[in-house]
Design a protein around this motif. Sequence first.
Motif, mmCIF file in Angstrom:
data_model
loop_
_atom_site.group_PDB
_atom_site.id
_atom_site.type_symbol
_atom_site.label_atom_id
_atom_site.label_comp_id
_atom_site.label_asym_id
_atom_site.label_seq_id
_atom_site.Cartn_x
_atom_site.Cartn_y
_atom_site.Cartn_z
ATOM 1 N N LYS A 181 2.659 -6.664 7.115
ATOM 2 C CA LYS A 181 3.131 -7.021 5.771
ATOM 3 C C LYS A 181 4.340 -7.957 5.852
ATOM 4 N N ILE A 182 5.250 -7.673 6.785
ATOM 5 C CA ILE A 182 6.438 -8.518 6.941
ATOM 6 C C ILE A 182 6.041 -9.927 7.341
ATOM 7 N N ALA A 183 5.157 -10.040 8.328
ATOM 8 C CA ALA A 183 4.725 -11.355 8.800
ATOM 9 C C ALA A 183 3.998 -12.127 7.700
ATOM 10 N N ASN A 184 3.169 -11.434 6.941
ATOM 11 C CA ASN A 184 2.444 -12.076 5.846
ATOM 12 C C ASN A 184 3.415 -12.609 4.788
ATOM 13 N N TYR A 185 4.434 -11.813 4.491
ATOM 14 C CA TYR A 185 5.443 -12.239 3.512
ATOM 15 C C TYR A 185 6.236 -13.445 4.029
ATOM 16 N N LEU A 186 6.622 -13.414 5.299
ATOM 17 C CA LEU A 186 7.435 -14.497 5.852
ATOM 18 C C LEU A 186 6.679 -15.822 5.849
ATOM 19 N N THR A 187 5.420 -15.795 6.245
ATOM 20 C CA THR A 187 4.648 -17.045 6.263
ATOM 21 C C THR A 187 4.496 -17.617 4.862
ATOM 22 N N PHE A 188 4.265 -16.742 3.892
ATOM 23 C CA PHE A 188 4.137 -17.200 2.505
ATOM 24 C C PHE A 188 5.472 -17.738 1.979
ATOM 25 N N ALA A 189 6.555 -17.004 2.229
ATOM 26 C CA ALA A 189 7.867 -17.396 1.701
ATOM 27 C C ALA A 189 8.352 -18.711 2.295
ATOM 28 N N VAL A 190 8.192 -18.879 3.596
ATOM 29 C CA VAL A 190 8.661 -20.108 4.249
ATOM 30 C C VAL A 190 7.882 -21.322 3.748
ATOM 31 N N ASP A 191 6.572 -21.201 3.636
ATOM 32 C CA ASP A 191 5.765 -22.328 3.144
ATOM 33 C C ASP A 191 6.095 -22.657 1.692
ATOM 34 N N SER A 192 6.490 -21.650 0.919
ATOM 35 C CA SER A 192 6.843 -21.887 -0.483
ATOM 36 C C SER A 192 8.197 -22.573 -0.621
ATOM 37 N N VAL A 193 9.114 -22.231 0.287
ATOM 38 C CA VAL A 193 10.487 -22.722 0.174
ATOM 39 C C VAL A 193 10.699 -24.059 0.876
ATOM 40 N N SER A 194 10.011 -24.322 1.959
ATOM 41 C CA SER A 194 10.308 -25.474 2.813
ATOM 42 C C SER A 194 10.329 -26.822 2.094
ATOM 43 N N PRO A 195 9.437 -27.119 1.110
ATOM 44 C CA PRO A 195 9.512 -28.432 0.447
ATOM 45 C C PRO A 195 10.836 -28.690 -0.272
ATOM 46 N N LYS A 196 11.548 -27.622 -0.636
ATOM 47 C CA LYS A 196 12.812 -27.778 -1.354
ATOM 48 C C LYS A 196 13.920 -28.371 -0.480
ATOM 49 N N PHE A 197 13.694 -28.393 0.819
ATOM 50 C CA PHE A 197 14.709 -28.930 1.721
ATOM 51 C C PHE A 197 14.470 -30.404 2.058
ATOM 52 N N TYR A 198 13.482 -31.019 1.407
ATOM 53 C CA TYR A 198 13.153 -32.410 1.704
ATOM 54 C C TYR A 198 13.433 -33.301 0.490
ATOM 55 N N SER A 199 13.526 -34.566 0.748
ATOM 56 C CA SER A 199 13.779 -35.534 -0.324
ATOM 57 C C SER A 199 12.559 -35.672 -1.225
#
Length: 427
Positions: A215-233
Amino acid sequence: MQSVTLLIDKRRELSTKYKKLLETDTNTVIVSKNLISALKTIQDTEPDLIIISDSIDSDLSDYCKKIRALTYNMRPVIIAISKSAEIDDRLKVLENGADDFISEPVNSDEFIMRIKAHLRREFESNLDGKRLLPNKNYSFRTLKRIIKSKKTWAAMLITIDNFDSYRETYTELASDKLIKTFCAIIQSALNKDDYIGIVSDNEYLVITDMYKVDKIANYLTFAVDSVSPKFYSYDDVNRGYMILQGDEFAGQRCEFIHTTIGIVTKEFNNFTNISQLINALVQTRNMAYLPTRSNYLIERPKITAQNSVMEKIYNNKIRIIEPDKAMNTLLKTILELQGFEIVRKQDETIPAVIILDAGDIKTQKGLKLCKKLKNDEKLAVSKLIVTSIFHDKETVLNCGADLYMPKPYELKHLIKWVETFVKEFNR
């Protein structure tokens, strides 16, 4: 994770007393009666703190010197305990490697606080200044300890892919903010019993319970992919990837940051040393890698029927009956992050725990359902937690609830009771 204290003392009564004084939920105390057993403990667990009593059959200062020489690569705190209060004895012991000297008889309160202070300072000395997480040496020390542990565990090697390219393009400051966000995401999925530490700039180690690691790994993969575009121009986001600048990387396409997680558990492996465990983590992580998105992989046993036995399946299923949609979603999310499986009414499987809202005091719809569930031949074995806005403990318990929790309640208390009832259900 727990700290480890090694007590070298041949006296039965006093060593037992010291062990009881110092052992807590966050500190494990191991008693050794001689140098041979002490050396084995040092090799197996790399203790954070070593207490040496002058009851040993050797000069205390010489003994401290030997231990310090044998532990030069891990540098634990060494404390000498002696019946002597002479200044010359103190100076000699401190000169030969001890960090502190305590004269017997000891004051219990002062003794406990001194040890806590040393353990706190030892832990803080192993923190990374930028991320405020345990460093690589401490993480590897923790891995060594869990190999010898009798508890069930899961180890996760978590990598931020494309991190170096991001740092080169968006500067050190932006990469620091990304790291802090990434660490916050990981920590939000863990509880106080879990461990998170640093392996390298873009690699992290998590040690948790093997029943919730998926469950932790599933949450982390989803959360990181959701958040990562916010760090780009804006341009990079619209394009869908980053273009590395500079002579060496001119026109080179680089995917956005994502995470790859390799997981191994104690359930199917019998590791004998830290190298085996690290190699298994790295290999599993490498197999999980996908170039464009986050992914994780759990090392599984080979499928075979040879010498197979039927084992009881551990039931960690939870059913939530909560009419408030927001509260229902919150409970579902929190419990899934803790490793529990949420089931619905139509599922035929019997849940270990049912969380039921008692409803309105006038209609008592929830209380009627509580009685119905307890009278159900299949669901009667499930543990029933009933929450209620009306504070009438006796009425709720009379309906068959195993636990009454008045609203509002703290989620940590609910989680604690769910964990307790799941364990009871599986006994």
